[in-house]
Design a protein around this motif. Structure first.
Motif, PDB file in Angstrom:
ATOM      1  N   LYS A  29      -3.058   2.001  -7.734  1.00 33.27           N
ATOM      2  CA  LYS A  29      -3.704   1.699  -6.455  1.00 33.27           C
ATOM      3  C   LYS A  29      -5.213   1.954  -6.494  1.00 33.27           C
ATOM      4  O   LYS A  29      -5.850   2.034  -5.459  1.00 33.27           O
ATOM      5  N   ASP A  39      -3.241  11.295   2.621  1.00 37.24           N
ATOM      6  CA  ASP A  39      -3.437  10.291   1.567  1.00 37.24           C
ATOM      7  C   ASP A  39      -4.742   9.536   1.791  1.00 37.24           C
ATOM      8  O   ASP A  39      -5.277   9.493   2.901  1.00 37.24           O
ATOM      9  N   ASN A  40      -5.251   8.964   0.716  1.00 34.45           N
ATOM     10  CA  ASN A  40      -6.375   8.006   0.768  1.00 34.45           C
ATOM     11  C   ASN A  40      -7.654   8.623   1.293  1.00 34.45           C
ATOM     12  O   ASN A  40      -8.370   8.007   2.096  1.00 34.45           O
ATOM     13  N   LYS A  88      -6.521   5.068   8.666  1.00 30.87           N
ATOM     14  CA  LYS A  88      -7.399   6.082   8.064  1.00 30.87           C
ATOM     15  C   LYS A  88      -8.459   6.660   9.007  1.00 30.87           C
ATOM     16  O   LYS A  88      -8.716   7.869   8.960  1.00 30.87           O
ATOM     17  N   ILE A 130       0.814  -1.224   0.000  1.00 34.47           N
ATOM     18  CA  ILE A 130       0.000   0.000   0.000  1.00 34.47           C
ATOM     19  C   ILE A 130       0.841   1.265   0.000  1.00 34.47           C
ATOM     20  O   ILE A 130       0.344   2.351   0.292  1.00 34.47           O
ATOM     21  N   ASP A 145      -0.459   9.516   6.452  1.00 41.38           N
ATOM     22  CA  ASP A 145      -0.687   8.298   5.649  1.00 41.38           C
ATOM     23  C   ASP A 145      -0.686   7.080   6.574  1.00 41.38           C
ATOM     24  O   ASP A 145      -0.076   6.066   6.285  1.00 41.38           O
TER      25      ASP A 145
HETATM   26 MG    MG Z   1      -1.571   5.808   1.598  1.00 42.77          MG
END
Ligand code: MG
Ligand code: DHB
Length: 222
Positions: free
Chosen positions: A210, A165-166, A142, A39, A139
């Motif tokens: 991703k 991120d994400n 989450k 990841i 990162d």
């Molecule tokens: Mg990430």
């Protein structure tokens, strides 16, 4: 448009733009050999992080989630020789893999990997009264992104950048009834951003190797 095409384009960009060198390839291989989850940021994303840090002239960078040190190497390459990157990592074994790859890349002199829960690590940094950071890359796990953001803000100088991120999570971000704890966290994160007068922020959706996700870029204005 499908996932295969997104991955083909990432492969094309990685090769054509030579986004990886031997040290980055080594870090990716070592992470895979150590069984770390696959990841890490893509080469194109890592290079974007490096470029943002360079454009910003970052001298002090905070990273949450070192994983195998892949994004860490990109970010640390933006630093001047006397710069510092502190990366917080929950898993001792990940930290060990990352430290070895960071050392192999010749960046140990400006990178410190600290093991423990990121919130505790951030509280410790505040208690130490460290110099504020110029850039924070969030990162890690989450669901806790809103809390990480609040602490990152406390550790930022005016003019600093915070990147998360994400944040789009295959589009789950737009679903108020999402069952995805990560997406719920990212919705709270966006509500915090909207309510926070000290930041100016935007979120960009991305596709690539991703999948479908996105990142937030926030400028600490005050
Ligand atoms: Mg990430
Ligand atoms: C996951 C975590 C990440 O940081 C990422 O970029 C992609 C996926 C995950 O935990 O699934």
């Amino acid at each position: 448009m499908d996932q295969q095409r997104f991955s083909e384009v990432d492969d094309y960009l990685t090769e054509t733009l030579r986004l990886e060198d031997d040290h980055l390839r080594h870090a990716a291989q070592q992470a895979q050999a150590a069984g770390l989850p696959p990841i890490a940021v893509t080469p194109a994303q890592g290079k974007l992080l490096q470029l943002i840090a360079q454009i910003h002239g970052a001298r002090r960078i905070l990273e949450l989630g070192v994983l195998g040190g892949y994004s860490t190497i990109f970010l640390a390459r933006a630093l001047p020789p006397d710069g510092l990157l502190i990366s917080l990592e929950l898993q001792e074994s990940y930290a060990q893999t990352a430290r070895a790859s960071i050392a192999a890349a010749g960046l140990s002199d400006r990178v410190e990997v600290r093991v423990g829960p990121a919130l505790e690590g951030m509280q410790a940094l505040q208690a130490e009264g460290v110099e504020p950071f110029d850039l924070t890359f969030i990162d890690a796990d989450k669901p806790a992104t809103p809390e990480y953001f609040e602490h990152a803000l406390a550790l930022s100088r005016p003019g600093a950048l915070i990147i998360a991120d994400n944040v789009v999570r295959r589009g789950e971000l737009a679903d108020p009834d999402t069952a995805d704890a990560g997406a719920q966290g990212m919705r709270r994160f966006h509500e915090l951003l909207a309510a926070e007068p000290r930041v100016s922020a935007t979120t960009i959706q991305t596709v690539g190797a991703k999948g479908y996700d996105g990142f937030t870029l926030a400028l600490v204005t005050g």
